[in-house]
Design a protein around this motif. Structure first.
Motif, short mmCIF file in Angstrom:
data_model
loop_
_atom_site.label_atom_id
_atom_site.label_comp_id
_atom_site.label_asym_id
_atom_site.label_seq_id
_atom_site.Cartn_x
_atom_site.Cartn_y
_atom_site.Cartn_z
N ALA A 200 12.40 -4.65 -8.58
CA ALA A 200 12.20 -4.71 -7.13
C ALA A 200 10.72 -4.79 -6.79
CB ALA A 200 12.84 -3.50 -6.46
N VAL A 201 9.88 -4.14 -7.60
CA VAL A 201 8.45 -4.14 -7.31
C VAL A 201 7.90 -5.55 -7.27
CG1 VAL A 201 6.22 -3.60 -8.37
CG2 VAL A 201 7.91 -1.81 -8.08
N GLU A 202 8.49 -6.43 -8.06
CA GLU A 202 8.00 -7.81 -8.09
C GLU A 202 8.05 -8.45 -6.70
OE1 GLU A 202 6.34 -9.02 -10.31
OE2 GLU A 202 6.17 -11.01 -9.46
N ILE A 203 9.06 -8.06 -5.90
CA ILE A 203 9.16 -8.61 -4.54
C ILE A 203 7.97 -8.15 -3.70
CG2 ILE A 203 10.59 -8.62 -2.46
CD1 ILE A 203 12.95 -7.93 -4.42
N VAL A 204 7.67 -6.85 -3.83
CA VAL A 204 6.53 -6.28 -3.11
C VAL A 204 5.27 -7.03 -3.45
CG1 VAL A 204 5.25 -4.19 -2.73
CG2 VAL A 204 7.62 -4.05 -3.50
N VAL A 205 5.09 -7.18 -4.75
CA VAL A 205 3.88 -7.80 -5.26
C VAL A 205 3.72 -9.20 -4.69
CG1 VAL A 205 2.92 -8.76 -7.35
CG2 VAL A 205 3.80 -6.43 -7.35
N THR A 206 4.84 -9.91 -4.62
CA THR A 206 4.78 -11.28 -4.11
C THR A 206 4.32 -11.29 -2.66
OG1 THR A 206 6.64 -11.69 -5.56
CG2 THR A 206 6.08 -13.43 -3.99
N THR A 207 4.83 -10.38 -1.83
CA THR A 207 4.41 -10.39 -0.42
C THR A 207 2.91 -10.19 -0.31
OG1 THR A 207 4.69 -8.01 -0.18
CG2 THR A 207 6.60 -9.37 0.32
N VAL A 208 2.38 -9.25 -1.10
CA VAL A 208 0.95 -8.94 -0.99
C VAL A 208 0.12 -10.12 -1.45
CG1 VAL A 208 -0.86 -7.38 -1.73
CG2 VAL A 208 1.42 -6.49 -1.31
N LEU B 232 -19.15 -15.32 -5.84
CA LEU B 232 -18.68 -14.65 -7.06
C LEU B 232 -17.75 -13.49 -6.77
CD1 LEU B 232 -18.73 -14.77 -10.07
CD2 LEU B 232 -20.77 -13.35 -10.07
N PRO B 233 -18.07 -12.58 -5.80
CA PRO B 233 -17.13 -11.48 -5.53
C PRO B 233 -15.74 -11.98 -5.19
CG PRO B 233 -19.21 -11.03 -4.47
CD PRO B 233 -19.32 -12.41 -5.03
N ILE B 234 -15.64 -13.02 -4.38
CA ILE B 234 -14.33 -13.57 -4.04
C ILE B 234 -13.63 -14.06 -5.30
CG2 ILE B 234 -13.25 -15.58 -2.94
CD1 ILE B 234 -13.61 -13.36 -1.04
N ARG B 235 -14.40 -14.64 -6.19
CA ARG B 235 -13.81 -15.15 -7.42
C ARG B 235 -13.26 -13.98 -8.25
NH1 ARG B 235 -17.53 -18.16 -11.48
NH2 ARG B 235 -18.41 -19.05 -9.59
N TRP B 236 -14.05 -12.89 -8.34
CA TRP B 236 -13.54 -11.70 -9.04
C TRP B 236 -12.23 -11.22 -8.40
CZ3 TRP B 236 -14.89 -10.23 -13.62
CH2 TRP B 236 -16.22 -10.24 -14.06
N PHE B 237 -12.24 -11.13 -7.06
CA PHE B 237 -11.07 -10.58 -6.37
C PHE B 237 -9.83 -11.43 -6.66
CE2 PHE B 237 -13.98 -8.88 -2.77
CZ PHE B 237 -14.40 -7.87 -3.59
N TYR B 238 -9.98 -12.74 -6.48
CA TYR B 238 -8.79 -13.58 -6.59
C TYR B 238 -8.34 -13.77 -8.03
CZ TYR B 238 -8.10 -14.26 -1.69
OH TYR B 238 -7.81 -14.02 -0.38
N PHE C 37 -4.14 -12.14 -11.95
CA PHE C 37 -3.74 -11.27 -13.07
C PHE C 37 -2.75 -10.21 -12.60
CE2 PHE C 37 -7.84 -12.19 -15.57
CZ PHE C 37 -7.22 -13.25 -16.20
N TYR C 38 -2.95 -9.73 -11.37
CA TYR C 38 -2.03 -8.73 -10.84
C TYR C 38 -0.62 -9.30 -10.78
CZ TYR C 38 -0.12 -5.18 -7.72
OH TYR C 38 0.64 -4.19 -7.18
N PHE C 39 -0.54 -10.54 -10.31
CA PHE C 39 0.77 -11.18 -10.22
C PHE C 39 1.37 -11.34 -11.62
CE2 PHE C 39 3.70 -14.73 -9.75
CZ PHE C 39 4.49 -14.23 -8.72
N ILE C 40 0.55 -11.80 -12.56
CA ILE C 40 1.05 -12.01 -13.93
C ILE C 40 1.53 -10.69 -14.52
CG2 ILE C 40 0.40 -12.63 -16.28
CD1 ILE C 40 -1.60 -14.60 -15.09
#
Lengths: 315, 493, 290
Positions: free
Chosen positions: B302-310, B329-335, B340-343
């Motif tokens: 179920a967490v995967e659904i949450v993650v997708t919304t974010v 560069l900071p934006i690049r780090w964030f995204y 990776f968070y999604f993966i």
């Protein structure tokens, strides 16, 4: 971005450093070779058959640390071990199914490799493939044969005042052949008559035999506290203790068949002789010895022991 | 358009936040933030050095095999604990000293308390590492901080670090909840929700994980609690802190409001509800009752659904400004971190299935996954935050912007190599385990993978060293910084 | 608005509490909560044969770790009643106390050295683990004070240790801690040389005639169990050993030497005692009913 992209490849020292680290990581995979000795008759002069050659690799992976590079029982771990690892070249094998004083069968070595020696540092190798067990056992057998021939070669060199090269050119093949034929002349599996039922009379008879032949060392209670227990020495003058039967730990197996074979074939190189008597008498003695085991309820066969694996996993 | 043409942005994110102060910048204690960031980087370096050394042990090249307090077994505690309590906490707290006053328009509870927390926290992290080196570690994964008591009793034998961490977490919560609580009267931006909850959850989680398995719950129930602790620490502290700060920094840097405020609130509550239910998935196929295990597996999916919304929310926010990934560069780090968070979450949903657990549990797959989470996501975000704030805090232009890009690429490439390598090693290990291959054959088969892991770890470590050097030189070399060079150019429709 | 926010923030804590109840309290309530946890004294009650073997194999070292225990009851009498003099029950109590102390200390070392990060202690019902390691773990067998905190582990760089007790001998463990690669070449386990200490031991030089007959070096020496920290202690032990020699071996007395040696210290003994205990404790029927 484009300048950064180029910068990535321009600044090479960092890449060099990372590569150097990788090289450092690969160091353990570099093999090394040793020089064969010219002076003495060594393993380099010994021809291995295919099975033993494959077995040598298995030996190098699992056995070498205790039994040493040439099977003299002098591996680096030997310092801490008691009993000491077997010296294969001596040809003295405690746990065999052959007549007293004889070399072991290949199957005997395989059994020890597969099931280990309970209570000693010789661990079991239950998951080693059959082919590897056979090969490494064949290699161990080759070390035994090499040890025998080496002693003959040294004796002949000494006696006839020959150099090694002269001997190898001359009668070596014949000498080798003869030594091995002699060594295996009486090597066969000792017979085992059918096991009788365990009954009162049999145990009483076994007890008589025990008190006459075993109690001096193993003690009346089987605890291994007989009168001469402290004075026992093996073939190389090392201290050796009689088995404590109450513990239920028997080095090469605690089934009745295992104990019977120990009685009938004796333990080479130790004060434990082959027990004389008919098979029936030995069975009664076996039953009596097993009746001495004190079962404290906490010690079944180990869940990963040979017995469990042969019968399928314990549940 | 030159930088001089850009108007000074009002970068307070609290849309109707109380900007009562004449200059909102005065609310931010720059020296305190710098101090926290400095120690974050120090602990990052020591932790990663420890990790690198431990990886050498797997190649039988450990440099200190006979020094008890530097043994690889004990350094492994330091590797994880300093990343969690040394690096992440310091970086988060530092970033919160920037974000919270600017968002709420109110100062933190007390500057003096701030310095007190700062010193106490460094002592806590340091004494935890020393205690572990001396052999007083506690047997709870990610919570090896010494209890200080002789196990199972109340005889004191070392500094009770567990207790100090709990007190420290309380003080941190007090410090930031003061401004946050006042802002509760107004509509609170989602960052406020994340930070408030994260601070409270940290205290609860930490106390639960460090007390119950040691003092109250043996065996299976203790394992369930320890699993819950590991998961809550990441899911209810590190993740809310990370996302909270992302919700703050991404709109500021992109100068765009979040794509959907509703989606961000859904994401928060779904996290609060589903994340902690996953705890037991750390010990699947164990003797914990199967009903609990099945529950954990289902809520993990179920967490995967949450993650997708974010993640969708953030990528939609970025829509039309993809050029920022190149220029900023900071934006690049964030995204990169968000990808990776999604993966990593997708991975979770699959590998908690019992079929895959049978293969990958107990193998290198698990450290591969953990590195992607802790380094690839949360450390990346903190790298981005520190990189963005450092010139603003010091007032100095970067010593070298190129080194920052080196930091990014070395870390990224190193991490990807390590992740793929450990995943492959894990699958192979798991299959060899199932196929009853003798143990030493498995170990030999793993060694090439461990070699690659060391190489990748070396790359990552070098990246951090270059960055630390750059931060240090930047702080030391006066060279006025004009923040407008870092502003993301707005696309004119 | 104010109230809604407050309600929601309580809901945040509620989520934590709900998860805590479902994934910590509930499993506790249906497992450990139904049975009294076994204390260390209870799990140490059955003295493992390997613990007795430690006392026989390392007598001087054992005395340093557990003074007076071997005097209270000789190791030979621990597992089987030999009918000797003295109060056997009191002796056994001393042994059990020593065993419990060793298990506790051994487990602390197991935690402190991070053993549990590379060795697991739970056997799963999949991946043929029951064939490789032994029966699948049950929660009952982990329901004891030595599993607080639980030592299940999450990674297997080394094999599972659930049923390690009795699997290998004490001297194997000693050799393994000194240098793991000596007994399993290629192992990546760190060595633990701080489990050892230096001292002096008695050793007997080989009988020259036997050396000649077997082709062994005449300086071959056979160590006698027990390593003492000082040379003086070793000399005293030498005298005791000579006095106790049976008449048949009187001649050996002249070939006894005191030589430097290294051996396990009390930490090493404790850790081995702990490893040899693993998997040997099973909850009894009565403790399940409590």
């Amino acid at each position: 971005m484009t300048t950064q992209g180029r910068a990535l490849w321009r600044t090479t020292p960092i890449l060099g450093l990372t590569c150097a680290m990788a090289a450092l990581g690969m160091l353990p995979f570099v093999p090394f070779a040793s020089e064969p000795s010219e002076e003495a008759f060594t393993l380099e002069h010994w021809e291995l058959d295919d099975s033993a050659t494959r077995g040598a690799a298995v030996y190098a992976q699992y056995c070498i640390g205790c039994h040493g590079p040439t099977g003299l029982g002098n591996g680096d771990a030997a310092e801490f071990l008691d009993p000491k690892p077997r010296n294969f070249q001596s040809g003295n094998f405690k746990f065999r199914s052959t007549p007293s004083g004889e070399l072991p069968l290949l199957a005997d070595i395989e059994h020890v490799v597969r099931c280990g020696l309970e209570g000693s540092a010789m661990r079991r190798f239950p998951l080693l493939p059959d082919s590897q067990v056979r090969d490494v056992s064949r290699y161990v057998q080759s070390l035994v044969e090499f040890g025998l021939v080496r002693r003959e070669v040294e004796y002949v060199m000494d006696d006839d005042d020959l150099t090694l090269a002269e001997l190898l050119e001359g009668d070596y093949e014949e000498l080798r052949e003869e030594t091995l034929v002699d060594a295996y002349e009486y090597v066969w599996r000792v017979g085992m008559d059918e096991r009788p039922e365990v009954d009162e009379d049999g145990l009483a008879f076994g007890r008589e035999l025990y008190e006459a032949q075993c109690a001096a060392c193993h003690g009346a209670t089987g605890r291994g506290e007989g009168a001469s227990a402290n004075a026992l020495r093996d073939y190389k003058d090392a201290e050796i203790r009689p088995r404590d039967f109450t513990s239920g730990v028997f080095r090469a197996g605690s089934r009745a068949e295992d104990v019977f074979i120990r009685l009938k074939s004796g333990l080479n190189g130790t004060p434990m002789p082959a027990v004389s008597g008919t098979d029936e008498e030995l069975w009664h003695l076996t039953h009596y010895i097993l009746s001495l085991v004190v079962d404290d309820g906490g010690r079944g066969p180990h869940p990963t022991s040979c017995a469990c694996i042969e019968e399928g996993p314990a549940r | 358009m030159t930088t001089a043409d850009i108007p000074l942005p009002d970068d307070a994110a609290g849309d109707d936040g109380a900007v009562e102060s004449a200059n909102i910048g005065d609310l931010v204690h720059k020296r305190l933030i710098k101090a926290h960031f400095t120690f974050a980087v120090v602990f990052l370096l020591t932790s990663m050095t420890a990790g690198f050394l431990v990886s050498l042990n797997f190649l039988n090249h450990y440099p200190f095999p006979d020094v008890p307090w530097l043994s690889s077994g004990r350094l492994r505690f330091l590797h994880t604990n300093e990343i969690a309590y040394g690096f992440l906490v310091n970086a988060f707290v530092g970033a919160m000293y920037y974000a919270v006053p600017r968002m709420t328009g109110r100062p933190v509870a007390s500057l003096k308390l701030g310095w007190f927390i700062f010193f106490v926290w460094q002592i806590i992290v340091f004494s935890a590492s020393v205690g572990q080196a001396l052999g007083f570690a506690q047997g709870v994964e990610w919570g090896e901080t010494p209890t200080g008591f002789r196990p199972g009793s109340f005889d004191l034998q070392y500094i009770p670090v567990d207790l100090l961490v709990a007190v420290g977490a309380l003080l941190v919560a007090f410090q930031f909840l003061m401004p946050l609580a006042k802002a509760f009267n107004k509509r609170l931006y989602v960052t406020g929700w994340y930070l408030t909850s994260g601070l409270i959850w940290l205290i609860l989680t930490y106390v639960m994980g460090n007390v119950l398995p040691e003092w109250g719950m043996p065996g299976a129930s203790g394992a369930a609690t320890a699993g819950l602790f590991i998961h809550d620490l990441v899911g209810l502290f590190v993740t809310p802190m990370g996302w909270g700060l992302m919700y703050f920094f991404v709109p500021i840097i992109l100068r765009t409001p979040m794509w959907s405020h509703a989606l961000s609130v859904i994401g928060f509550w779904a996290l609060a509800f589903f994340y902690p239910l996953n705890g037991v998935h750390h010990f699947l196929l164990s003797s914990i009752p199967m009903s609990v295990q099945y529950g954990a597996v289902i809520s993990t999916m179920a967490v995967e659904i949450v993650v997708t919304t974010v993640v969708v929310n953030f990528f939609a926010t970025m829509w039309g400004q993809g050029h920022a990934l190149r220029s900023n560069l900071p934006i690049r780090w964030f995204y990169t971190g968000m990808v990776f968070y999604f993966i990593t979450c997708l991975q979770c949903a699959f590998h908690t299935s019992l079929t895959m657990q049978a293969i990958i549990h107990f193998t290198d797959w698990v450290p591969g996954h953990a590195h992607l989470v802790m380094l690839g996501v949360f450390a990346f975000w903190n790298f981005g935050i520190i990189t963005w704030l450092w010139p603003r805090l010091t007032g100095n232009e970067w010593h070298s912007r190129r080194l920052n890009h080196w930091h990014y690429w070395l870390t990224l490439i190193g991490l990807v190599i390590m992740f793929v390598d450990l995943l492959a090693a894990g699958v192979i290990h798991g299959n060899m385990l199932r196929d009853l291959v003798p143990w030493m054959v498995i170990v030999e088969a793993m060694k090439p993978y461990w070699g690659v892991r060391t190489f990748a770890g070396g790359m990552i470590l070098i990246g951090q060293i270059l960055w630390a050097y750059n931060l240090w030189k930047t702080a030391r070399t006066p060279k006025p910084y004009d923040y407008r060079v870092d502003l993301v150019a707005q696309e004119v429709n | 608005m104010d109230r809604i926010q407050s309600i929601l923030s309580v809901a945040g804590v509620g989520c934590f509490a709900l998860a805590f109840v479902l994934s910590a309290v509930y499993p506790w309530a249906i497992t450990s909560g139904t049975v009294t946890e076994a204390t260390i004294a209870e799990v140490a009650e059955r003295i493992t044969p390997e613990f007795v073997d430690l006392a026989e194999r390392y007598p001087a070292e054992f005395d340093r770790a557990h003074p007076g225990v071997r005097e209270a009851l000789t190791p030979q009498s621990v597992l089987a009643d030999l009918g000797g003099s003295g109060d056997r029950e009191a002796g056994l109590a001393a042994w059990r106390e020593a065993h419990a102390k060793s298990l506790r200390r051994g487990r602390d070392i197991y935690v402190a050295e991070g053993c549990w990060h590379c060795h697991s202690q739970y056997v799963r019902p999949v991946s043929n683990e029951d064939i490789r390691f032994g029966p699948v773990s049950t929660w009952l067998q982990d329901n004891n004070a030595l599993q607080r905190p639980v030592m299940w582990g999450t990674r297997r760089v080394g094999p599972d240790l659930t049923y390690e007790g009795g699997l290998r001998s004490n001297d194997w463990h000693a050799a393994h801690f000194w240098e793991p690669r000596n007994v399993s070449p290629g192992s990546v386990m760190p060595r633990f040389r701080w489990f050892f200490e230096e001292g002096f031991r008695l050793s007997r030089t080989i009988d020259p005639s036997i050396a000649e007959r077997t082709g062994l070096a005449p300086e071959t020496e056979y160590p006698i169990a027990g390593v003492y920290l000082t040379q003086a202690d070793a000399e005293a032990a030498r005298q005791r050993h000579i006095d106790a020699l049976p008449s048949a071996l009187r001649a050996e007395g002249e070939r006894l030497n005191v030589t430097p040696a290294r051996t396990l210290n009390s930490d090493g003994l404790s850790l081995i005692a702990y490893l040899q205990w693993l998997g040997t404790w099973q909850p009894t029927a009565t403790s399940q009913e409590d």
